[in-house]
Design a protein around this motif. Structure first.
Motif, short mmCIF file in Angstrom:
data_model
loop_
_atom_site.label_atom_id
_atom_site.label_comp_id
_atom_site.label_asym_id
_atom_site.label_seq_id
_atom_site.Cartn_x
_atom_site.Cartn_y
_atom_site.Cartn_z
N THR A 55 0.83 -1.21 0.00
CA THR A 55 0.00 0.00 0.00
C THR A 55 0.86 1.25 0.00
O THR A 55 2.04 1.22 0.37
CB THR A 55 -0.93 0.03 1.22
OG1 THR A 55 -0.13 -0.01 2.42
CG2 THR A 55 -1.90 -1.15 1.21
N ARG A 56 0.25 2.32 -0.42
CA ARG A 56 0.87 3.64 -0.39
C ARG A 56 -0.20 4.64 -0.02
O ARG A 56 -1.21 4.75 -0.71
CB ARG A 56 1.48 3.97 -1.75
CG ARG A 56 2.25 5.28 -1.76
CD ARG A 56 2.80 5.55 -3.15
NE ARG A 56 3.63 6.74 -3.16
CZ ARG A 56 4.11 7.30 -4.27
NH1 ARG A 56 3.85 6.74 -5.45
NH2 ARG A 56 4.85 8.39 -4.21
N TRP A 57 0.01 5.32 1.10
CA TRP A 57 -0.97 6.27 1.62
C TRP A 57 -2.33 5.61 1.81
O TRP A 57 -3.39 6.17 1.52
CB TRP A 57 -1.11 7.48 0.69
CG TRP A 57 0.16 8.27 0.57
CD1 TRP A 57 1.08 8.51 1.54
CD2 TRP A 57 0.65 8.89 -0.62
NE1 TRP A 57 2.13 9.25 1.04
CE2 TRP A 57 1.89 9.50 -0.28
CE3 TRP A 57 0.20 9.00 -1.95
CZ2 TRP A 57 2.66 10.19 -1.21
CZ3 TRP A 57 0.96 9.70 -2.85
CH2 TRP A 57 2.17 10.29 -2.49
N GLY A 58 -2.30 4.36 2.29
CA GLY A 58 -3.53 3.64 2.59
C GLY A 58 -4.24 3.04 1.41
O GLY A 58 -5.32 2.46 1.55
N ARG A 59 -3.64 3.13 0.22
CA ARG A 59 -4.25 2.57 -0.99
C ARG A 59 -3.33 1.52 -1.60
O ARG A 59 -2.12 1.55 -1.39
CB ARG A 59 -4.54 3.67 -2.01
CG ARG A 59 -5.57 4.69 -1.55
CD ARG A 59 -5.74 5.77 -2.60
NE ARG A 59 -6.76 6.75 -2.21
CZ ARG A 59 -8.05 6.64 -2.47
NH1 ARG A 59 -8.48 5.58 -3.14
NH2 ARG A 59 -8.91 7.56 -2.09
N LEU A 60 -3.94 0.65 -2.39
CA LEU A 60 -3.16 -0.38 -3.07
C LEU A 60 -2.15 0.27 -4.01
O LEU A 60 -2.51 1.09 -4.86
CB LEU A 60 -4.10 -1.29 -3.88
CG LEU A 60 -3.44 -2.29 -4.83
CD1 LEU A 60 -2.59 -3.29 -4.06
CD2 LEU A 60 -4.49 -3.00 -5.68
N ASP A 61 -0.89 -0.11 -3.85
CA ASP A 61 0.18 0.39 -4.72
C ASP A 61 0.42 -0.66 -5.80
O ASP A 61 1.27 -1.54 -5.66
CB ASP A 61 1.45 0.64 -3.90
CG ASP A 61 2.53 1.35 -4.70
OD1 ASP A 61 2.43 1.37 -5.95
OD2 ASP A 61 3.49 1.87 -4.09
#
Length: 486
Positions: free
Chosen positions: A85-91
């Motif tokens: 994740t990145r910033w709470g989202r799927l990266d």
């Protein structure tokens, strides 16, 4: 059942279909819970509530039946449940990079962005292996991992397994291919009917000795079977001309294939996985439409063929993926045996289901094909993969088809069952059935086929007739080194 698995070894577990090999490993992986006894990891008793617990303890498993989400990409399947994740989202870009790195590290050629349902069965098997390795498994259980791999891919997997063991990891290999087992394993555990028969060092045994331990007698291996007895070719059943068809990825899969099949002969289709074999089988069974070309099949046009019309004309089909194409796993064994013929005797009387007739015919087939357990009312998914395959082969041959299209017919079968299926195909040939055999096992093709077509990139690159088989030349044509026509 008791079994020790040592750190840093390659342990092979062999046995007949239904011996309990996969069930034992499913306990180790947390899918099954033992009624009694215990599992200890590094000396500490464990009670895995789910596969996640096993994965957390460094145990990974690649199943014979794939555990993939077909509508997701390779990368999404591999990271599923442990997504970066990145910033709470799927990266997703990071996931693609990480999966590509894992593929490169272990020598697998996969496109992380490709959808799984567009891949061949062999490539889907690779995704399963990469998924386990990507999660850092220290103990890797492989359930029939080479059943759908080409010889080159199987050799590469053998190298990967040996490298993992040299790096201190542990590999448990479930396989019916005794030569394969003897070539890679340090130790071999033999199971029969849910019990451990013996454990032997691979260096101290032979394939014949293992076969005797598994089944009580050593049936002849497929490669040792006698060549088919020559017989006069019968009427032409299939005359296909310039077949063109698209694959699941909407790219050309067949590019001008010519094919002839006569009654009373086995026509083998050889090639490296992904070169049009599956698409050709689906064209012949009405599962895939042609974009151009045509011809005749059992007296009718090949163009616009449907599965229902194919079956009405007398086509039988043992598909590559039995769970997707051949069975309904939530139905009983007897209901699966009746599929496609459920409105005809002995499965029906007029408009009514003949329950007694259906059960009796199913019992006869289960006994004839040594399906274990031989219980018609059992839900099909309760059978091992090899026994499910026996049910499919029994059903299709029992219909006495004029043309039988079989794809990987012995995938997941033990040596005794392989010999039995080969004998059934030979008998169908003797009775006048035309058989189209698609197999990634070149030895199987050469053992059974009267004629062999080689496919490469959707084209016929060679046609060979018994007894003039040149395996080296066949291999060259499989790799596209030379093209005969098309």
């Amino acid at each position: 059942m008791s079994l020790d698995i040592h750190a840093g070894e390659l342990l092979a577990v062999v046995g007949e279909n239904g011996a309990g090999k996969s069930s034992l490993m499913n306990v180790l992986y947390g899918l099954y819970h033992p009624d009694s006894g215990e599992v200890s990891v590094e000396g500490r008793p464990e009670r895995f509530r789910s596969p996640r617990d096993a994965i957390d303890r460094g145990i990974g498993m690649v199943h014979q039946h794939f555990m993939l989400v077909p509508t997701l990409t390779v990368a999404e399947n591999v990271v599923l449940g442990r997504e970066p994740t990145r910033w709470g989202r799927l990266d997703m870009e990071r996931a693609v990079r990480e999966v590509a790195d894992t593929c490169a590290r272990f020598g697998f050629t996969l496109d992380p962005r490709a959808r799984v349902d567009a891949l061949t069965v062999g490539s889907q098997q690779k995704v399963e292996i990469v998924k386990a390795l990507h999660r850092g498994a220290r103990v890797l259980v492989l359930d029939e991992p080479t059943a759908v791999l080409t010889p080159q891919e199987a050799d590469e997997l053998a190298r990967v397994m040996k490298d993992l063991v040299r790096a201190g990891r542990t590999v448990v290999l479930i396989s019916h291919k005794l030569k394969e087992v003897l070539g890679v394993a340090d130790r071999i555990a033999v199971m029969r009917r849910g019990r451990l028969v013996t454990e032997v060092r691979a260096a101290d045994t032979t394939a014949d000795q293992l076969a005797a331990l598994m089944v009580g007698d050593a049936p002849r291996a497929a490669t040792d079977e006698p060549a088919p007895v020559a017989q006069a070719p019968g009427e032409v059943l299939v005359e296909a001309k310039a077949l063109h068809a698209l694959g699941d990825n909407h790219c050309p899969a067949l590019r001008g294939v010519d094919l002839t099949v006569r009654a009373g002969e086995v026509v083998g289709i050889a090639g490296v996985d992904g070169n049009g074999q599956r698409e050709l089988a689906e064209v012949l069974t009405g599962l895939r439409r042609l974009t151009s070309g045509g011809g005749t099949l059992l007296g009718g046009p090949l163009a616009r063929l449907t599965p229902a019309v194919a079956r009405e004309r007398g086509v039988g089909h043992v598909p590559e993926d039995r769970l997707r194409r051949a069975v309904v796993k939530a139905l009983s064994v007897e209901e699966n045996v009746a599929l496609g013929r459920h409105t005809k005797p002995p499965f029906a009387k007029g408009p009514w289901i003949d329950f007694a007739g259906r059960r009796e015919r199913t019992r006869e087939l289960l006994a004839a094909y040594d399906v274990r357990p031989p219980e018609p009312t059992l839900v099909l998914q309760a059978l091992s993969g090899g026994n499910q395959q026996k049910v499919v082969v029994a059903r299709e041959l029992d219909a006495k088809p004029r043309l039988l299209v079989v794809v990987q017919p012995t995938r997941g079968l033990d040596i005794g069952a392989v010999a039995q299926v080969h004998a059934r195909l030979r008998e169908a040939r003797r009775q006048g059935t035309g058989v189209v055999l698609v197999s990634l096992d070149l030895e199987e093709v050469l053992a059974l086929a009267d004629r062999v077509y080689v496919l490469f990139e959707g084209r016929v690159t060679g046609e060979f007739t018994r007894p003039d088989y040149d395996e080296r030349e066949l291999g060259r044509r499989m790799l596209g080194a030379e093209r005969a026509h098309g």
